[in-house]
Motif scaffolding. Structure first.
Motif, short mmCIF file in Angstrom:
data_model
loop_
_atom_site.label_atom_id
_atom_site.label_comp_id
_atom_site.label_asym_id
_atom_site.label_seq_id
_atom_site.Cartn_x
_atom_site.Cartn_y
_atom_site.Cartn_z
N GLN A 1 1.79 -1.82 5.96
CA GLN A 1 0.34 -1.84 5.80
C GLN A 1 -0.09 -0.79 4.78
O GLN A 1 0.44 0.33 4.75
CB GLN A 1 -0.33 -1.54 7.13
CG GLN A 1 -0.17 -2.64 8.14
CD GLN A 1 -0.96 -2.32 9.40
OE1 GLN A 1 -1.20 -1.17 9.68
NE2 GLN A 1 -1.32 -3.35 10.14
N LYS A 2 -1.08 -1.18 3.95
CA LYS A 2 -1.63 -0.24 2.98
C LYS A 2 -2.80 0.49 3.62
O LYS A 2 -3.51 -0.05 4.46
CB LYS A 2 -2.11 -0.98 1.73
CG LYS A 2 -0.98 -1.64 0.97
CD LYS A 2 -1.53 -2.28 -0.27
CE LYS A 2 -0.40 -2.96 -1.04
NZ LYS A 2 -0.87 -3.57 -2.26
N ASN A 3 -2.99 1.71 3.17
CA ASN A 3 -4.11 2.50 3.68
C ASN A 3 -5.38 2.08 2.96
O ASN A 3 -5.49 2.22 1.74
CB ASN A 3 -3.82 3.99 3.45
CG ASN A 3 -4.79 4.87 4.20
OD1 ASN A 3 -5.80 4.40 4.71
ND2 ASN A 3 -4.45 6.15 4.28
N PRO A 4 -6.38 1.55 3.67
CA PRO A 4 -7.58 1.03 3.01
C PRO A 4 -8.50 2.13 2.46
O PRO A 4 -9.41 1.85 1.70
CB PRO A 4 -8.28 0.25 4.13
CG PRO A 4 -7.82 0.88 5.39
CD PRO A 4 -6.41 1.35 5.11
N ILE A 5 -8.27 3.37 2.80
CA ILE A 5 -9.16 4.44 2.34
C ILE A 5 -8.80 4.94 0.94
O ILE A 5 -9.63 5.53 0.25
CB ILE A 5 -9.18 5.59 3.36
CG1 ILE A 5 -10.41 6.45 3.13
CG2 ILE A 5 -7.95 6.46 3.25
CD1 ILE A 5 -10.90 7.13 4.35
N ILE A 6 -7.60 4.71 0.47
CA ILE A 6 -7.13 5.19 -0.83
C ILE A 6 -8.02 4.70 -1.97
O ILE A 6 -8.43 5.50 -2.81
CB ILE A 6 -5.66 4.81 -1.07
CG1 ILE A 6 -4.75 5.43 0.00
CG2 ILE A 6 -5.21 5.19 -2.47
CD1 ILE A 6 -4.59 6.92 -0.10
#
Length: 120
Positions: A2-7
């Protein structure tokens, strides 16, 4: 994985802050040039007494407190004021209450006071 959506939001924020910083530095370095351009376009407030337009100054500086039709708001109403022209000039020059002094150039106090008095 999963990718971090905040980046992406952090990257956009950092880019925006950097852009604002560089534009403000450019503005500080060019403030004399921008002031000269503003005055050349007729935006300078240092007008000779013969070129002074009290209504234009009032539209720029007075309506915020005295209202669009000068009937009052945060500040008192200007239409039908009981003050004499001398009292108006005194208030314009020295301020009174929440009104700051020096909003009208000293050489234009007479014209501005006469204009305020004419609002009756």
């Amino acid at each position: 994985m999963q990718k971090n959506p905040i980046i992406p939001f952090i990257l956009i924020m950092a880019f925006g802050i950097g852009l604002i910083f560089f534009l403000s530095v450019d503005g500080v370095n060019n403030k004399e040039e921008m002031a000269t351009e503003h005055a050349a376009e007729g935006g300078g407030e240092e007008a000779a007494a013969g070129n002074f337009d009290p209504e234009a100054l009032a539209q720029g500086k007075c309506i915020g407190c005295h209202g669009n039709s000068y009937e009052g708001g945060v500040g008192p109403k200007l239409v039908g004021t009981a003050l004499s022209e001398e009292e108006i000039k005194e208030v314009l020059a020295n301020g009174k209450g929440a009104m700051p002094p020096g909003l009208v150039p000293e050489e234009n106090l007479d014209a501005m006071a006469a204009w305020v008095k004419s609002l009756e």
